[in-house]
Write a protein that holds these residues in place. Structure first.
Motif, mmCIF file in Angstrom:
data_model
loop_
_atom_site.group_PDB
_atom_site.id
_atom_site.type_symbol
_atom_site.label_atom_id
_atom_site.label_comp_id
_atom_site.label_asym_id
_atom_site.label_seq_id
_atom_site.Cartn_x
_atom_site.Cartn_y
_atom_site.Cartn_z
ATOM 1 N N ILE A 293 52.458 39.522 -51.733
ATOM 2 C CA ILE A 293 53.781 38.906 -51.888
ATOM 3 C C ILE A 293 54.824 39.955 -51.550
ATOM 4 N N VAL A 294 55.690 39.627 -50.622
ATOM 5 C CA VAL A 294 56.791 40.521 -50.258
ATOM 6 C C VAL A 294 58.084 39.730 -50.330
ATOM 7 N N VAL A 295 59.006 40.196 -51.133
ATOM 8 C CA VAL A 295 60.325 39.579 -51.245
ATOM 9 C C VAL A 295 61.316 40.419 -50.453
ATOM 10 N N ILE A 296 62.069 39.780 -49.584
ATOM 11 C CA ILE A 296 63.143 40.492 -48.893
ATOM 12 C C ILE A 296 64.344 40.513 -49.829
ATOM 13 N N ALA A 297 64.564 41.665 -50.421
ATOM 14 C CA ALA A 297 65.653 41.831 -51.374
ATOM 15 C C ALA A 297 66.860 42.421 -50.630
ATOM 16 N N SER A 298 67.361 43.561 -51.071
ATOM 17 C CA SER A 298 68.553 44.151 -50.468
ATOM 18 C C SER A 298 68.844 45.464 -51.179
ATOM 19 N N VAL A 299 69.602 46.340 -50.529
ATOM 20 C CA VAL A 299 70.112 47.495 -51.267
ATOM 21 C C VAL A 299 70.981 47.030 -52.426
ATOM 22 N N ALA A 300 71.499 45.794 -52.336
ATOM 23 C CA ALA A 300 72.269 45.219 -53.442
ATOM 24 C C ALA A 300 71.394 44.923 -54.650
ATOM 25 N N SER A 301 70.067 45.060 -54.514
ATOM 26 C CA SER A 301 69.183 44.981 -55.675
ATOM 27 C C SER A 301 69.269 46.233 -56.533
ATOM 28 N N LEU B 47 50.073 41.384 -62.332
ATOM 29 C CA LEU B 47 48.997 41.034 -61.412
ATOM 30 C C LEU B 47 48.213 42.244 -60.896
ATOM 31 N N ALA B 48 48.486 43.416 -61.431
ATOM 32 C CA ALA B 48 47.968 44.657 -60.847
ATOM 33 C C ALA B 48 46.450 44.695 -60.739
ATOM 34 N N ARG B 49 45.733 44.038 -61.642
ATOM 35 C CA ARG B 49 44.267 44.091 -61.629
ATOM 36 C C ARG B 49 43.624 42.887 -60.948
ATOM 37 N N THR B 50 44.415 42.078 -60.284
ATOM 38 C CA THR B 50 43.904 40.814 -59.735
ATOM 39 C C THR B 50 43.629 40.849 -58.239
ATOM 40 N N GLY B 51 44.043 41.913 -57.555
ATOM 41 C CA GLY B 51 43.964 41.934 -56.099
ATOM 42 C C GLY B 51 45.216 41.434 -55.419
ATOM 43 N N VAL B 52 46.230 41.114 -56.210
ATOM 44 C CA VAL B 52 47.502 40.610 -55.669
ATOM 45 C C VAL B 52 48.559 41.691 -55.811
ATOM 46 N N THR B 53 49.207 42.045 -54.719
ATOM 47 C CA THR B 53 50.309 43.010 -54.770
ATOM 48 C C THR B 53 51.636 42.281 -54.589
ATOM 49 N N VAL B 54 52.674 42.838 -55.201
ATOM 50 C CA VAL B 54 54.013 42.254 -55.139
ATOM 51 C C VAL B 54 55.008 43.376 -54.888
ATOM 52 N N ASN B 55 55.727 43.291 -53.800
ATOM 53 C CA ASN B 55 56.689 44.323 -53.434
ATOM 54 C C ASN B 55 57.987 43.695 -52.925
ATOM 55 N N ALA B 56 59.014 44.515 -52.888
ATOM 56 C CA ALA B 56 60.289 44.120 -52.297
ATOM 57 C C ALA B 56 60.621 45.067 -51.152
ATOM 58 N N VAL B 57 61.242 44.526 -50.131
ATOM 59 C CA VAL B 57 61.828 45.330 -49.069
ATOM 60 C C VAL B 57 63.340 45.180 -49.197
ATOM 61 N N CYS B 58 64.031 46.320 -49.232
ATOM 62 C CA CYS B 58 65.462 46.329 -49.541
ATOM 63 C C CYS B 58 66.268 46.865 -48.352
ATOM 64 N N VAL C 88 51.978 44.586 -46.644
ATOM 65 C CA VAL C 88 50.841 43.682 -46.484
ATOM 66 C C VAL C 88 49.542 44.469 -46.288
ATOM 67 N N SER C 89 49.617 45.580 -45.573
ATOM 68 C CA SER C 89 48.403 46.289 -45.165
ATOM 69 C C SER C 89 47.863 47.249 -46.214
ATOM 70 N N ASN C 90 48.702 47.665 -47.157
ATOM 71 C CA ASN C 90 48.298 48.716 -48.089
ATOM 72 C C ASN C 90 48.177 48.167 -49.506
ATOM 73 N N GLY C 91 46.937 47.973 -49.952
ATOM 74 C CA GLY C 91 46.712 47.382 -51.260
ATOM 75 C C GLY C 91 47.032 48.283 -52.429
ATOM 76 N N ALA C 92 47.286 49.562 -52.185
ATOM 77 C CA ALA C 92 47.654 50.480 -53.260
ATOM 78 C C ALA C 92 49.154 50.476 -53.532
ATOM 79 N N VAL C 93 49.907 49.780 -52.707
ATOM 80 C CA VAL C 93 51.361 49.733 -52.860
ATOM 81 C C VAL C 93 51.736 48.431 -53.550
ATOM 82 N N THR C 94 52.216 48.520 -54.775
ATOM 83 C CA THR C 94 52.664 47.332 -55.495
ATOM 84 C C THR C 94 53.743 47.725 -56.495
ATOM 85 N N GLY C 95 54.619 46.793 -56.773
ATOM 86 C CA GLY C 95 55.739 47.056 -57.674
ATOM 87 C C GLY C 95 56.810 47.937 -57.083
#
Length: 249
Positions: free
Chosen positions: A129-137, A165-176, A230-237
């Motif tokens: 999951i990738v949310v397009i956020a903003s520097v305004a975040s 979700l850290a132990r489920t295989g699901v990553t969640v990140n924002a791009v700002c 998307v490609s790096n499963g160690a990157v989350t939060g």
């Protein structure tokens, strides 16, 4: 490869992300309000696409999008919640309607998309999951209180979801991103021209100088950050700044 859904895919960042995911070999579902713009994005994608015109500020609209993707491509494995918009007004002149519109589009719609995507991702043991956020975040600026509040909120959503979700295989990140060369920035340019009498070129230069590099961010620079998440499963939060050095981590 994976089944993807990109919201706000008709133009700008969403279009660039959709094309990048398709080029990487994924099946990509596209949603936005404008069917003609979606068709334009689909034409640029080398792989399988599914264009679904919808209003994602509607809960029923989101459910319809996910149901159609699941029917055609299977469960959504990669969600890029990109759809968003900005408004500008002095704090005392922000109406309740203005405030609610910014929350509906920039916070509630991504939340509903994430909520709808997560169960199947967890069941499958994989999700991005990738949310397009903003520097305004991360920082406040004058005259964009409603937009900034919504973007701060969506970053909180990303961080909390990633922890859960850290132990489920699901990553969640924002791009700002900072100010990106998109139609939304064109609207900001027009607003500066209308309020200050400056030329469009002068207004664009003002926004370009918001980045220490002195340039607007490109949609390709933003889409590259999305593909990294998307490609790096160690990157989350994480909240990746794509802003020419404006905010240093």
């Amino acid at each position: 490869m994976s089944s993807c859904l990109v919201t706000g895919a008709g133009r700008g960042i969403g279009r660039a992300v959709a094309v990048a995911l398709s080029t990487a070999g994924h099946s990509v579902a596209l949603t936005a309000r404008n069917a003609a713009e979606l068709a334009g994005t689909a034409a640029l994608c080398p792989g399988p696409t599914l264009a679904i015109p919808a209003d994602i500020t509607s809960a029923d609209g989101i459910e319809g999008v996910f149901a159609q993707v699941e029917k055609e491509f299977g469960p959504v494995e990669i969600l890029v919640a990109n759809a968003g918009g900005a408004s500008s007004s002095p704090l005392a002149k922000i109406t309740d309607e203005d405030w609610q519109a910014m929350l509906d589009l920039n916070l509630t719609a991504p939340f509903r998309c994430v909520r709808r995507a997560v169960p199947a991702m967890v069941d499958g043991g994989y999700g991005r999951i990738v949310v397009i956020a903003s520097v305004a975040s991360k920082v406040g600026e004058p005259y964009i209180a409603a937009y900034t509040a919504a973007k701060h909120g969506v970053l909180g959503l990303v961080r909390s979801a990633a922890a859960e979700l850290a132990r489920t295989g699901v990553t969640v990140n924002a791009v700002c991103p900072g100010y990106v060369d998109t139609p939304m920035t064109d609207q900001s340019v027009a607003a500066i021209v209308a309020k200050t009498g400056r030329s469009a070129a002068e207004a664009r230069e003002i926004l370009a100088r918001k980045q220490p590099t002195g340039k607007l961010i490109t949609v390709e620079e933003v889409s590259a950050a999305v593909l990294y998440c998307v490609s790096n499963g160690a990157v989350t939060g994480q909240a990746l700044n794509v802003d020419g050095g404006a905010l240093q981590s």
